[in-house]
Design a protein around this motif. Sequence first.
Motif, mmCIF file in Angstrom:
data_model
loop_
_atom_site.group_PDB
_atom_site.id
_atom_site.type_symbol
_atom_site.label_atom_id
_atom_site.label_comp_id
_atom_site.label_asym_id
_atom_site.label_seq_id
_atom_site.Cartn_x
_atom_site.Cartn_y
_atom_site.Cartn_z
ATOM 1 N N GLY A 160 -10.276 61.957 42.402
ATOM 2 C CA GLY A 160 -10.861 63.258 42.708
ATOM 3 C C GLY A 160 -11.913 63.711 41.720
ATOM 4 O O GLY A 160 -12.501 64.776 41.885
ATOM 5 N N ASN A 163 -13.174 79.550 38.452
ATOM 6 C CA ASN A 163 -13.624 78.344 39.162
ATOM 7 C C ASN A 163 -14.959 78.562 39.881
ATOM 8 O O ASN A 163 -15.150 78.149 41.024
ATOM 9 C CB ASN A 163 -12.564 77.893 40.180
ATOM 10 C CG ASN A 163 -11.307 77.399 39.509
ATOM 11 O OD1 ASN A 163 -11.336 76.467 38.709
ATOM 12 N ND2 ASN A 163 -10.190 78.051 39.806
ATOM 13 N N SER A 208 -15.532 63.151 39.677
ATOM 14 C CA SER A 208 -16.838 62.522 39.790
ATOM 15 C C SER A 208 -17.698 62.998 38.625
ATOM 16 O O SER A 208 -17.991 64.195 38.508
ATOM 17 C CB SER A 208 -17.505 62.883 41.121
ATOM 18 O OG SER A 208 -18.835 62.401 41.145
ATOM 19 N N LYS A 262 -20.967 64.618 39.804
ATOM 20 C CA LYS A 262 -20.819 66.029 40.147
ATOM 21 C C LYS A 262 -20.656 66.874 38.890
ATOM 22 O O LYS A 262 -21.230 67.974 38.785
ATOM 23 C CB LYS A 262 -19.601 66.214 41.062
ATOM 24 C CG LYS A 262 -19.280 67.655 41.422
ATOM 25 C CD LYS A 262 -20.400 68.337 42.173
ATOM 26 C CE LYS A 262 -19.978 69.731 42.609
ATOM 27 N NZ LYS A 262 -21.092 70.479 43.235
ATOM 28 N N ASN A 301 -22.993 69.934 37.613
ATOM 29 C CA ASN A 301 -22.433 71.235 37.236
ATOM 30 C C ASN A 301 -22.901 71.648 35.845
ATOM 31 O O ASN A 301 -23.278 72.815 35.624
ATOM 32 C CB ASN A 301 -20.906 71.181 37.269
ATOM 33 C CG ASN A 301 -20.352 71.031 38.677
ATOM 34 O OD1 ASN A 301 -21.031 71.344 39.658
ATOM 35 N ND2 ASN A 301 -19.141 70.539 38.781
ATOM 36 N N PRO A 338 -16.372 57.514 41.617
ATOM 37 C CA PRO A 338 -15.371 58.574 41.760
ATOM 38 C C PRO A 338 -13.961 58.026 41.635
ATOM 39 O O PRO A 338 -13.630 56.990 42.202
ATOM 40 C CB PRO A 338 -15.633 59.115 43.177
ATOM 41 C CG PRO A 338 -17.052 58.740 43.467
ATOM 42 C CD PRO A 338 -17.275 57.427 42.768
ATOM 43 N N LYS A 382 -10.390 73.587 39.266
ATOM 44 C CA LYS A 382 -10.783 72.762 40.401
ATOM 45 C C LYS A 382 -11.738 71.666 39.943
ATOM 46 O O LYS A 382 -12.703 71.929 39.224
ATOM 47 C CB LYS A 382 -11.451 73.618 41.488
ATOM 48 C CG LYS A 382 -10.503 74.633 42.130
ATOM 49 C CD LYS A 382 -11.199 75.411 43.228
ATOM 50 C CE LYS A 382 -10.249 76.407 43.883
ATOM 51 N NZ LYS A 382 -10.909 77.195 44.951
ATOM 52 N N ALA A 383 -11.462 70.442 40.394
ATOM 53 C CA ALA A 383 -12.227 69.287 39.926
ATOM 54 C C ALA A 383 -13.696 69.373 40.312
ATOM 55 O O ALA A 383 -14.562 68.873 39.590
ATOM 56 C CB ALA A 383 -11.617 67.999 40.477
ATOM 57 N N ASP A 384 -14.002 70.010 41.449
ATOM 58 C CA ASP A 384 -15.395 70.051 41.889
ATOM 59 C C ASP A 384 -16.254 71.006 41.068
ATOM 60 O O ASP A 384 -17.478 71.039 41.216
ATOM 61 C CB ASP A 384 -15.480 70.425 43.369
ATOM 62 C CG ASP A 384 -14.932 71.816 43.639
ATOM 63 O OD1 ASP A 384 -14.058 72.270 42.860
ATOM 64 O OD2 ASP A 384 -15.364 72.455 44.607
ATOM 65 N N LYS A 385 -15.625 71.793 40.182
ATOM 66 C CA LYS A 385 -16.373 72.707 39.320
ATOM 67 C C LYS A 385 -16.328 72.275 37.852
ATOM 68 O O LYS A 385 -16.880 72.961 36.997
ATOM 69 C CB LYS A 385 -15.823 74.130 39.454
ATOM 70 C CG LYS A 385 -16.168 74.801 40.774
ATOM 71 C CD LYS A 385 -17.667 75.005 40.898
ATOM 72 C CE LYS A 385 -18.031 75.835 42.112
ATOM 73 N NZ LYS A 385 -17.777 75.144 43.374
#
Length: 292
Positions: A77, A150, A79, A82, A86, A74, A231-234
């Motif tokens: 922010g 997002n 990954s 992740k 996705n 990572p 958003k980075a997590d998506k």
Amino acid sequence: MTSTVPKNKKKLSKRITAVIVTVLLWAFAAFWFAPIFWMLSTSMKSTAAAVIETPPQWIPQNPTLENYKIIFAPSGGLSLVKATINSIIVAVSSTLATLALSIPAAYALSRLRFRGRMLIFWIYVAVLAFPSVLFLIPHFFIINGMGLSNSYLSLILPGLGGTFGVFLLRQYMLDIPKELEDAAWIDGCTKLRFLISIVIPFVKPAMLVLGLMTFLGSWNSFLWPLLILSKADKFTLPIALIRFSAGWGDPYRGIGPMMAGAFFSVAPSLIIFIVFHRYLMKGISLGSLGKE
């Protein structure tokens, strides 16, 4: 004697033609595969000097997997693990949802008789003539207005309006013999049972082609996720790779990790194409527009 000579000449000319075509196809295949092999080779080079040296080394002297370790660590922010999850969720969900919607729609347009059926079909065909980029702005305002930005749904829903899957399955379903359908009605088979027991098993090759094409299209999708995700997590894998490559101050030092990320991204598509290439090629010739 005279009749056998022309036959032998024809056989010889066919063999020569086959050899020439085979050589040309292998040459085109090597030309197509060269960038992928270079990508893999560069991703396994240990230093920036080995990446940019002249003449280039196609086979690294000291191959290493260090670049692959770097991309999965990572950073900032981001990954890629992740992002890969996705992409898998979105691609699998899009594939299943597309099949679930396309099968009954194609069944209705191919086997049922109702007023306006052909008009609806030709509207579907007309939509195929428009490039998908024309729908980006309407999709953006609709998804944003629904508050779905997002989210996984923002990546899945726009693709469900595609008409290619309905067209492909509909043309394939037209090959089901009418006599088989009449026999099913005589035996008391309902429309739903006919769809499940006869139509779906018959169109499995077309379903496989549609599923593979939908999965690959969703996996490689870049422009729409770039517009709708912030958003980075998506982030999906293509978007995460672009953000990852922008974080390197020294472009030469980042070539190895970027090539590792690019090869990791393209590897599933390459494996799917190699394993299922016969079905994908068959999908090009399934059905015809003039069937009725």
